[in-house]
Each structure stands twice: as structure tokens, then as C-alpha cells.
Design an enzyme around this catalytic site. Structure first.
Site, mmCIF file in Angstrom:
data_model
loop_
_atom_site.group_PDB
_atom_site.id
_atom_site.type_symbol
_atom_site.label_atom_id
_atom_site.label_comp_id
_atom_site.label_asym_id
_atom_site.label_seq_id
_atom_site.Cartn_x
_atom_site.Cartn_y
_atom_site.Cartn_z
ATOM 1 N N LYS A 80 -26.160 -21.436 -43.261
ATOM 2 C CA LYS A 80 -25.383 -22.303 -42.358
ATOM 3 C C LYS A 80 -24.340 -21.478 -41.609
ATOM 4 O O LYS A 80 -23.595 -20.714 -42.237
ATOM 5 C CB LYS A 80 -24.705 -23.397 -43.183
ATOM 6 C CG LYS A 80 -23.745 -24.278 -42.413
ATOM 7 C CD LYS A 80 -23.281 -25.449 -43.269
ATOM 8 C CE LYS A 80 -22.156 -26.224 -42.634
ATOM 9 N NZ LYS A 80 -20.865 -25.511 -42.681
ATOM 10 N N THR A 130 -22.867 -20.588 -46.491
ATOM 11 C CA THR A 130 -22.137 -20.595 -45.212
ATOM 12 C C THR A 130 -21.747 -19.162 -44.862
ATOM 13 O O THR A 130 -21.122 -18.476 -45.678
ATOM 14 C CB THR A 130 -20.872 -21.472 -45.341
ATOM 15 O OG1 THR A 130 -21.266 -22.777 -45.769
ATOM 16 C CG2 THR A 130 -20.131 -21.583 -44.022
ATOM 17 N N HIS A 173 -19.165 -24.585 -37.623
ATOM 18 C CA HIS A 173 -18.245 -25.067 -38.656
ATOM 19 C C HIS A 173 -17.350 -26.184 -38.095
ATOM 20 O O HIS A 173 -16.157 -26.257 -38.377
ATOM 21 C CB HIS A 173 -17.393 -23.885 -39.160
ATOM 22 C CG HIS A 173 -16.996 -23.959 -40.596
ATOM 23 N ND1 HIS A 173 -17.360 -23.032 -41.535
ATOM 24 C CD2 HIS A 173 -16.239 -24.854 -41.270
ATOM 25 C CE1 HIS A 173 -16.835 -23.347 -42.704
ATOM 26 N NE2 HIS A 173 -16.156 -24.458 -42.566
ATOM 27 N N TYR A 176 -19.502 -21.158 -51.281
ATOM 28 C CA TYR A 176 -18.554 -20.130 -50.842
ATOM 29 C C TYR A 176 -18.366 -19.218 -52.042
ATOM 30 O O TYR A 176 -18.254 -19.717 -53.173
ATOM 31 C CB TYR A 176 -17.183 -20.724 -50.522
ATOM 32 C CG TYR A 176 -17.061 -21.465 -49.224
ATOM 33 C CD1 TYR A 176 -17.502 -20.910 -48.030
ATOM 34 C CD2 TYR A 176 -16.443 -22.707 -49.188
ATOM 35 C CE1 TYR A 176 -17.355 -21.590 -46.832
ATOM 36 C CE2 TYR A 176 -16.286 -23.388 -47.992
ATOM 37 C CZ TYR A 176 -16.742 -22.823 -46.825
ATOM 38 O OH TYR A 176 -16.589 -23.495 -45.648
ATOM 39 N N SER A 179 -19.754 -29.555 -50.926
ATOM 40 C CA SER A 179 -18.970 -28.347 -50.643
ATOM 41 C C SER A 179 -18.473 -27.708 -51.936
ATOM 42 O O SER A 179 -18.151 -28.407 -52.903
ATOM 43 C CB SER A 179 -17.765 -28.731 -49.777
ATOM 44 O OG SER A 179 -16.835 -27.674 -49.713
HETATM 45 C C1 GLV Z 1 -13.938 -25.986 -45.377
HETATM 46 O O1 GLV Z 1 -15.019 -25.506 -45.464
HETATM 47 C C2 GLV Z 1 -13.288 -26.210 -44.144
HETATM 48 O O2 GLV Z 1 -13.815 -25.780 -43.108
HETATM 49 O O3 GLV Z 1 -12.220 -26.815 -44.118
#
Ligand code: GLV
Length: 387
Positions: A256, A158, A280, A132, A109
Site C-alpha cells: 500500500k 504500507t 495515504h 507498520y 491498522s
Molecule cells: C496513520 O497511519 C495515519 O496516517 O495517521
């Protein structure tokens, strides 16, 4: 870690809850709003039932599969999980190393506590980077270049975070104040932390994580730790941004956060090598379909043009097998390994992966199916309304 208390993934959850301060546990465990999608992600697997072929001898059972051009030992990759280093000092490095040892891939991430180069170096398997657009375009350009130089296998973009979902537990636990506020702001929320001295000691020995080493703003350095709602506030990705990302990243791009056939087709048209059917983990728009329920529509829309992955609610190997029967190439596991990480660091992730892999093999043998490649819809019954 072959503890008799950890027979299935759900056994790790109470262990994680005991070890972590409440705000960290709830960040991992919780979802958005009423957590309807969070719950449904798991429950929906019960709507699919198996159609085994009995009296079949299977001397070998082949769990291997190819995902994004790499070989994995079984069809489960480790999903990006933000703030893994808050869950345990082993964090992203420990999870990536466990993934490599298990013969599978790890997706790091952007919201991570270890440097991406260290995570990549720790794993003997493929490491992908989840992007991100945090900290502005220059910060994103820098991290995309670092991921390329480090040899990340794919960029996972994402697309479901125009804002962060309202994770009510985080709000009540004071995540915003704890992660970004002044000492005065933090004081009301500190009692829930200090009752976990083991976690506090390991956090302090680890240096008391205060920055995001993969979000480096040119001229300013790594971004300070912020809570997820602030982090995602600036992380919107549009299809236009994707064109810009494409120019920076020559390798594979995975999209994603796809829940409809339309978005899946759009992702393929924009050049995605794979899509991840994902809500998510129920952390963004509550009330969307559980991932498994969205999978058949995406499979039909993509029509074999790219690989389809899915995440959300996977807690057992039988869940993985059901997703493959419905057309996924592989699944991503998030909480399924993160509870193990929170409970016992890298060893917990290793145990979680062992459990899932053994489950997948047992499920195939009970189904009378010789390999992952041979799984298809004939091994399951779907509710008529899904057809
Ligand atoms: C981070 O991507 C979350 O969803 O906490």
C-alpha cells in the site's frame, strides 16, 4: 441510523466534528502541509465523467466482486484507520463487525486500540492486518505471528512512511503532548477536550485508552500511546524489509502506498498479490498526484499481473464506479466510514456502507451496466491529458 440528516457521506462529517474533541477530529479529517493532495483526492473524481447507455432494462444488478480471493458484496473494503478507538469506543471492533455484516473486508491498522484477535473475532468477513514496523523487529515478528494465528486474510504493508507527513493541525492541537506528554505538557491543550463531555465520558468508560495492544515489545509489553509522528518515525519499510516479512508471513502480501508505475512493478517483482494506489489520504507527501490520477499509470505498468486497489477521496458510490472503470479491482474507504464511526460508532459505519452500496447500485443502473465485472473505460470520459 436512517436519519434524514445523513443522506450522503459528507453529512456525517459535521456530526463527527460536533462529537469529537478538536484534536481527534483534526487527526481524522486533516492532511499534510497545505492539504493540497487531501483536497485533490476528492476533487479529481469530477474530472471523470460518465458515458451512460440509456434505455437498457436491468432486472438484476450484480455488485459482487472477488478481491484477493474473497468474495465481497460490493467493491469497497474498509481501509486501515489509525486510532479508531479514540474516535469511538466501538473503534476497530465496531468497524470490523460492520464490514462483516455488510459483506466486505476490514483492514486493521497497526495503530489500533483493540486487540487484533478481538477485531478478527468480531467480523464475519475477512480481516487483513496493516503492518507498520513499529516497536522494533521483535515486536513486528510477534504481531505478524499473531495475525497468522488469528487467521488474517492478508498482510498489508504500507511503504509511504519514511517519516510522518507534517500534519499541521495535529501539531497546533498538541497531539504530541496529549498522546505522549506529561500532565504538565497536556494542560495547555486540555480546554479543547473538556468542551466535549460526551466524548470524554465515553473515552473514560472505555478505560481511557493508553496503550497500543498490537505493538507488544518483548519483555516490555504493549507500547504506550504516542502521537502519529512518533509512531511512524520508526516505521520505515524498505524493499529489503519486505524479503524479511515474506519469510515470516506465508500468506498474501499487499503493498500500500504505490503512486508510480516503477514502484508498482517493483512490488509485483517482490511478490505482492495486490498493490494499493494510495497517497495515504493526503497525510504524507503533500503535492503528490491524487490517487485516481495515478491509477492509469499503475494499471498500465502492472498489466494484469496482480490486483490493483486504490484509496483516497472516495466519498460516493459513483467515485467507486469511476475507480473500477479506470482499472481498480476495488477501493479502500477510510474517512468515508470513519466519519460515521466517529459520529455514531458501529451503527454509523453500517450506515456509511449502506449509503455507498446503494450509490454503487444506483450508478450502475443509471449507467445501464449490469455488473461491476462489466465496467470498463467505455463507461467514462477521461481528460485528453490523462491518455
Ligand atoms: C496513520 O497511519 C495515519 O496516517 O495517521
Amino acid at each position: 441510523m436512517a436519519s434524514p440528516h445523513v443522506v450522503c457521506i459528507d453529512d456525517f462529517r459535521p456530526q463527527a466534528r460536533r462529537r469529537l474533541p478538536r484534536p481527534v477530529f483534526d487527526y481524522l479529517d486533516g492532511g499534510a502541509d497545505g492539504e493540497v493532495t487531501l483536497r485533490e483526492n476528492c476533487r479529481i473524481f469530477d474530472d471523470i465523467t460518465f458515458r451512460p447507455r440509456h434505455a437498457v432494462a436491468l432486472p438484476d444488478c450484480n455488485l459482487r466482486t472477488r478481491v484477493l480471493g474473497f468474495d465481497v458484496s460490493f467493491p469497497a473494503l474498509l481501509a486501515p484507520v489509525g486510532y479508531s478507538r479514540l474516535m469511538h469506543p466501538d473503534g476497530e471492533v465496531g468497524a470490523a463487525r460492520a464490514a462483516g455484516l455488510a459483506g466486505t473486508a476490514y483492514i486493521l491498522s497497526t495503530i489500533s486500540g483493540h486487540r487484533l484477535e478481538d477485531v478478527k473475532a468480531a467480523s464475519s468477513g475477512p480481516v487483513c492486518f496493516q503492518l507498520y514496523l513499529m516497536g522494533g523487529r521483535a515486536a513486528s515478528e510477534a504481531v505478524i505471528e499473531r495475525a497468522r494465528v488469528a487467521g488474517c486474510a492478508a498482510l498489508v504493508v504500507t511503504i509511504d512512511t519514511p517519516v510522518a507527513g507534517l500534519r499541521e493541525r495535529d501539531f497546533r492541537n498538541g497531539m504530541k503532548e496529549l498522546m505522549g506528554g506529561s500532565l504538565l505538557d497536556k494542560i495547555p491543550f486540555l480546554p479543547q477536550i473538556v468542551v466535549h463531555p460526551g466524548w470524554v465520558a465515553s473515552f473514560l468508560l472505555d478505560g481511557g485508552l493508553s496503550k497500543l495492544p498490537n505493538v507488544v515489545i518483548p519483555g516490555k509489553g504493549p507500547m504506550e500511546l504516542v502521537d502519529v509522528s512518533q509512531a511512524l518515525a520508526s516505521a520505515t519499510v524498505t524493499w529489503d524489509d519486505l524479503k524479511w516479512i515474506r519469510n515470516l508471513w506465508p500468506g498474501l502480501i499487499v503493498i500500500k502506498g504505490v503512486l508510480t508505475g516503477d514502484d508498482a512493478r517493483r512490488a509485483v517483482d517482490e511478490g505482492a498479490a495486490a498493490v494499493v494506489v494510495s497517497n495515504h489520504g493526503g497525510r504524507q507527501l503533500d503535492g503528490v498526484r491524487p490517487s485516481l490520477r495515478a491509477l492509469p499509470e499503475v494499471v498500465a505498468a502492472v498489466n494484469g499481473r496482480v490486483e490493483i486497489l486504490m484509496d483516497g477521496g472516495v466519498r460516493r458510490g459513483s467515485d467507486i464506479v469511476k475507480a473500477i472503470c479506470l482499472g481498480a479491482r476495488a477501493v479502500l474507504c477510510g474517512r468515508a466510514y470513519a466519519y460515521g464511526l466517529a459520529a455514531a460508532g458501529q451503527a454509523g459505519v453500517t450506515r456509511a456502507l449502506e449509503i455507498l452500496q446503494a450509490d454503487v447500485e444506483r450508478t450502475l443502473r443509471l449507467l445501464g451496466c449490469p455488473s461491476i465485472a462489466a465496467l470498463d473505460r467505455s463507461y467514462v470520459d477521461m481528460p485528453a491529458s490523462w491518455q
